[in-house]
Design a protein around this motif. Sequence first.
Motif, PDB file in Angstrom:
ATOM      1  N   ILE A  31      34.630 -60.084 -12.260  1.00  0.00           N
ATOM      2  CA  ILE A  31      34.733 -60.845 -11.091  1.00  0.00           C
ATOM      3  C   ILE A  31      34.668 -59.710  -9.878  1.00  0.00           C
ATOM      4  N   GLU A  32      35.754 -58.825 -10.408  1.00  0.00           N
ATOM      5  CA  GLU A  32      35.440 -57.509  -9.222  1.00  0.00           C
ATOM      6  C   GLU A  32      34.192 -56.901  -9.182  1.00  0.00           C
ATOM      7  N   GLY A  33      33.374 -56.933 -10.134  1.00  0.00           N
ATOM      8  CA  GLY A  33      32.192 -56.218 -10.220  1.00  0.00           C
ATOM      9  C   GLY A  33      30.997 -56.994  -9.563  1.00  0.00           C
ATOM     10  N   LYS A  34      31.151 -58.296  -9.949  1.00  0.00           N
ATOM     11  CA  LYS A  34      30.062 -59.198  -9.293  1.00  0.00           C
ATOM     12  C   LYS A  34      30.268 -60.563  -8.947  1.00  0.00           C
ATOM     13  N   GLY A  35      31.487 -60.627  -8.689  1.00  0.00           N
ATOM     14  CA  GLY A  35      31.962 -62.127  -8.157  1.00  0.00           C
ATOM     15  C   GLY A  35      31.999 -63.229  -8.810  1.00  0.00           C
ATOM     16  N   ALA A  36      31.661 -63.171 -10.225  1.00  0.00           N
ATOM     17  CA  ALA A  36      31.809 -64.476 -10.924  1.00  0.00           C
ATOM     18  C   ALA A  36      31.392 -63.890 -12.259  1.00  0.00           C
ATOM     19  N   THR A  37      31.909 -64.885 -13.234  1.00  0.00           N
ATOM     20  CA  THR A  37      31.508 -64.673 -14.578  1.00  0.00           C
ATOM     21  C   THR A  37      30.598 -65.742 -15.100  1.00  0.00           C
TER      22      THR A  37
END
Length: 320
Positions: free
Chosen positions: A231-237
């Motif tokens: 989530i830190e990296g791309k906002g969602a899994t």
Amino acid sequence: MSSAIQSRRPSKVSIVGAGSVGSSMAYACLIRGSADVVALYDIAKERVDAEVADLAHGSEFVPSRVMGGGDVNETANSDVVVITAGARQKPGQSRLDLVGVNAGIISSLMSQLVPQSPNAIFVIVTNPCDVLAVVAQQVSGLPENRVFSSGTLLDSSRLRFLISQWADVTSPNVHAVIAGEHGDSEFPIWSTANISGVPIADWKVDGERVFTEQVLDDLGHEAAEAAYKIIEGKGATNYGIGLAGSRITEVLLGAGHAVLPVSAMVHGLYGVPDVALSLPRLVSRDGVGAPVPIPMNPDEIKKFQESAENLHDTLEALKS
Ligand code: NAD
């Protein structure tokens, strides 16, 4: 004259919520042929129409058919309904932080979705999925075998992947489960984890134990905290859960029983209150069945009880 060829009603999965998770799950279901028909529904009409069009443009290359839109009747006569609609975690938020807003969404959705598909099995993916599975079952009054959540299926897949990397074997050779809440109080059941029948603690390379206590601890934490990092990296899994949802759909529409770590009601197991949380369970066309009798050591039982208490507190807070 009767035809010798029996026509079979096409199987249908509806995915509710066409955001990151729902659209990835639809994509996974289409590619894997998890159901004959994959329907996508969202209140955001423009968004869902665009997702359905984009998916439909790949029809030539997949075994299933896609449909959907902004009207709930797109979900009519489904065999399986997977709910991914609702708020998602913002960086730093826990899954339990979402309960207030998402409990309202799930309650209102169940009252619209059940009349459309009165015989369907409902799978809750929206977080906190353990708590919302209870909400969905209670508001709908459906039998408990027909409402459950994906629980720790994704977390267990993450753990199996991490173990497989560490041991340099493929994931299907690894048997390991994360149990409890799909969230911060989840825990690995290390006492039965194994690689092709070899207890994980006995796995050696050149006579050296590969999975020391420290390694096990690190891998458990990494699996549990994976979502925060993504989530830190791309906002969602979205991709992992998309595949997990397609797998659940296949089991619900297929023959025989599979054992999957999913979240459904437990009644008095290890003395815990009535909550839904994950243990490996039998899953089949009849929905979610009993937990399999996986042995847990006293430390694991304690973690299971703590996780259940945590979920119970959230459910109680929701009532007030
Ligand atoms: P997102 O914001 O991308 O999409 C959510 C979608 O839900 C939006 O398109 C929105 O329009 C729709 N929606 C909201 N209310 C609705 C309603 N009443 N009816 C129909 N549609 C409605 O969010 P996302 O990243 O797709 O995540 C969705 C949920 O899945 C979140 O709660 C997230 O935490 C959860 N999730 C669960 C797991 C798991 O393992 N259980 C894994 C990843 C994400």
